[in-house]
Design an enzyme around this catalytic site. Structure first.
Site, PDB file in Angstrom:
ATOM      1  N   ASP A 137       0.798  -1.230   0.000  1.00  0.00           N
ATOM      2  CA  ASP A 137       0.000   0.000   0.000  1.00  0.00           C
ATOM      3  C   ASP A 137       0.832   1.282   0.000  1.00  0.00           C
ATOM      4  O   ASP A 137       0.304   2.370   0.267  1.00  0.00           O
ATOM      5  CB  ASP A 137      -0.935   0.008   1.218  1.00  0.00           C
ATOM      6  N   ASP A 151      -6.586  -3.896  -6.083  1.00  0.00           N
ATOM      7  CA  ASP A 151      -6.275  -2.574  -5.516  1.00  0.00           C
ATOM      8  C   ASP A 151      -4.865  -2.107  -5.894  1.00  0.00           C
ATOM      9  O   ASP A 151      -4.590  -0.911  -5.969  1.00  0.00           O
ATOM     10  CB  ASP A 151      -6.348  -2.588  -3.984  1.00  0.00           C
ATOM     11  N   TRP A 180     -11.050   0.498  -8.463  1.00  0.00           N
ATOM     12  CA  TRP A 180      -9.573   0.623  -8.456  1.00  0.00           C
ATOM     13  C   TRP A 180      -9.017   0.209  -9.813  1.00  0.00           C
ATOM     14  O   TRP A 180      -8.075   0.804 -10.331  1.00  0.00           O
ATOM     15  CB  TRP A 180      -8.950  -0.260  -7.387  1.00  0.00           C
TER      16      TRP A 180
HETATM   17  N1  GLY Z   1      -7.386  -1.060  -0.589  1.00  0.00           N
HETATM   18  C1  GLY Z   1      -8.275  -1.539   0.425  1.00  0.00           C
HETATM   19  C2  GLY Z   1      -9.670  -1.163   0.192  1.00  0.00           C
HETATM   20  O1  GLY Z   1     -10.010  -0.621  -0.841  1.00  0.00           O
HETATM   21  O2  GLY Z   1     -10.468  -1.406   1.070  1.00  0.00           O
END
Ligand code: GLY
Length: 397
Positions: free
Chosen positions: A114, A175, A251
Site C-alpha cells: 500500500d 487494488d 480501483w
Molecule cells: N485497498 C483496500 C480497500 O479498498 O479497502
C-alpha cells in the site's frame, strides 16, 4: 473549465454522449458540485485543527484513527492538499505538510504493497505543489521499499504478508493497480526504468488474470509464490471468488486508465474500458454502486459510495483517454448522485464528508460508514470537473 450543460454536449460532440454510458442527458449541475466542494472545505476547516493522526473510518459518524497511517494515511494529507489546490488557503498547506510528515517512517516499510496509496496523494502531491525536493526523495525511497515486494517469477507485486515469510506470499489484489503510479513517477524523476518496468509487468499480469470475459473482476488472484504459476481467483472484501467487489472494480478502472496514460499501451486502455463497461452495465439506476455487483442481494444491497467516487475519477480520465464522452457523462451522473444522496450535510455530528461507504461487508466490518478515501476521491472527482488544470498540476494528470 467553465462547465455547463452546453459544454457537456459540445466538448466531444453530442453523438459521443450516447457511448458506453448509454444515451440520455446528464443531470449534473456545476452549482451542486461547487456547493459540495465548499461543504468539503468547511468540514476540513472544522475538523483539521483537532486531528493529529490519520482518519481511518467513522464509528457513529466520528473518525477513528490509525496512528501509523495503516493503508489509508495518504488520504488525509491528500484531502488537505486538494483543499489547498481549490482555495489557495495557506492554512490547508500547513496542515497538509504537518500530516504528510507524520508518514515519514513508512518510507522504509516493506511489509505491504500500500506504499503507493500512502505516498502518492501525500508526498508526490507535496512535491508537485511545493517543489521541495525532500518530498520527491522520500517518494523515491518509498518506491524502493515497494519494489522489494516484486516477484519476478510471477511478474507481480505481492499484496500482503511480511517479506521472507510464506504469509500471503503469492497473493495479488486488484487494488494494487493504484500503487503503480508511484513507480511511474519515480522512474520519470530518476531516469531509472526499473520502477516503471515493474509497474508495467504487474499491470500486464493483472490484465491477464483478473478480468473475466464479461469485464468483471475478482478482488484477489493467487499465484504459486515460487514458480509464479497462476492458482486462481479468490476474495477478501468481495462476496466470493466469483463475485465483483465494486471498489475493486473501481480501483481497476482508475488504475488501468492511469497506466495507459503513463505508457500509451493500448491493452491497458482496452482493459480499463472493459472494466468500466461492466460496472456501468450493472450500476443501479440511483448511480451509487452496491458493495458487490454480484452479491446475492444485488442490486438491492448495501452501498459503497467510495466505489462511486473512485469510479467517477477513473471514468473522467477514461473519457479523456478514449475521446468517448459517454464515460464523462456517466461520471457526472455518479457524482451527482453522490452529492444528492451520500453527503453528510444534514448531520450535526459527522466528521466526514461522504457517507454510505462500506469497507468489508463479507467480514461485517465498516458497513455504510465514511472513509478518508471516500472523501479524498469525492474531492478529486469534483476538482476533475471544476478545476481540471489545477488538479492536474497537483496529481500529475
Ligand atoms: N485497498 C483496500 C480497500 O479498498 O479497502
Amino acid at each position: 473549465m467553465s462547465f455547463n450543460r452546453r459544454t457537456l454536449f459540445t466538448a466531444a460532440g453530442a453523438t459521443a454522449v450516447a457511448g458506453a454510458a448509454g444515451a440520455g442527458q446528464a443531470e449534473a449541475s456545476p452549482r451542486q458540485f461547487r456547493q459540495a466542494l465548499d461543504y468539503a472545505l468547511r468540514k476540513l476547516r472544522s475538523t483539521a485543527p483537532n486531528i493529529k493522526s490519520f482518519p481511518q473510518e467513522t464509528k457513529f459518524e466520528k473518525w477513528t484513527f490509525a496512528d501509523d497511517g495503516g493503508w489509508v494515511g495518504g488520504f488525509w494529507p491528500g484531502q488537505l492538499w486538494l483543499a489547498y489546490v481549490d482555495s489557495h488557503d495557506e492554512q490547508f498547506k500547513t496542515w497538509a505538510i504537518e500530516s504528510a510528515l507524520r508518514l515519514a517512517p513508512r518510507r522504509t516499510d516493506t511489509s505491504t504493497h500500500d506504499i503507493g496509496f500512502l505516498f502518492y496523494p501525500s508526498w508526490v502531491t507535496a512535491y508537485r505543489l511545493t517543489g521541495d525536493k525532500s518530498w520527491r526523495d522520500g517518494a523515491i525511497e518509498a518506491a524502493g521499499s515497494l519494489i522489494q515486494r516484486y516477484n519476478p517469477a510471477g511478474r507481480f507485486i505481492r499484496a500482503w504478508g511480511k517479506l521472507g515469510t510464506p504469509d500471503n506470499a503469492g497473493r495479488v489484489i486488484i487494488d494494487c493497480m493504484m500503487n503503480l503510479d508511484l513507480l511511474t513517477f519515480v522512474s520519470q524523476e530518476t531516469g531509472d526504468r526499473k520502477y516503471l518496468d515493474i509497474a508495467v509487468a504487474h499491470a500486464e499480469t493483472t490484465r491477464k488474470f483478473f478480468p473475466r470475459p464479461d469485464g468483471s473482476t475478482p478482488h484477489v488472484y493467487d499465484f504459486d509464490p515460487v514458480s509464479g504459476a497462476p492458482i486462481g481467483p479468490n476474495t477478501n472484501q468481495g462476496y466470493s471468488p466469483t463475485s465483483c467487489w465494486s471498489r475493486g472494480q473501481a480501483w481497476g478502472i482508475y488504475g488501468f486508465t492511469t497506466m495507459y496514460r503513463r505508457t500509451r499501451r493500448q491493452e491497458f486502455l482496452d482493459t480499463a474500458r472493459k472494466l468500466a463497461d461492466y460496472a456501468l452495465d450493472v450500476l443501479t439506476p440511483d448511480h451509487v454502486p452496491v458493495w458487490d455487483y454480484r452479491s446475492p442481494l444485488a442490486p438491492n444491497d448495501i452501498k459503497d459510495s467510495s466505489a462511486g467516487a473512485i469510479m467517477a475519477c477513473g471514468l473522467i480520465d477514461l473519457a479523456r483517454a478514449t475521446g468517448r464522452y459517454g464515460y464523462h457523462v456517466a461520471a457526472l451522473r455518479i457524482l451527482d448522485a453522490l452529492c444528492d444522496t451520500c453527503l453528510t450535510t444534514r448531520s450535526e455530528r459527522a466528521d466526514a464528508i461522504l457517507a454510505r461507504a462500506t469497507r468489508n461487508r463479507r467480514n461485517e466490518t465498516g458497513i455504510e460508514v465514511s472513509f478518508p478515501y471516500g472523501d479524498y476521491y469525492l474531492m478529486e472527482a469534483l476538482l476533475r470537473v471544476l478545476k481540471p488544470r489545477e488538479l492536474g498540476a497537483a496529481i500529475g494528470l
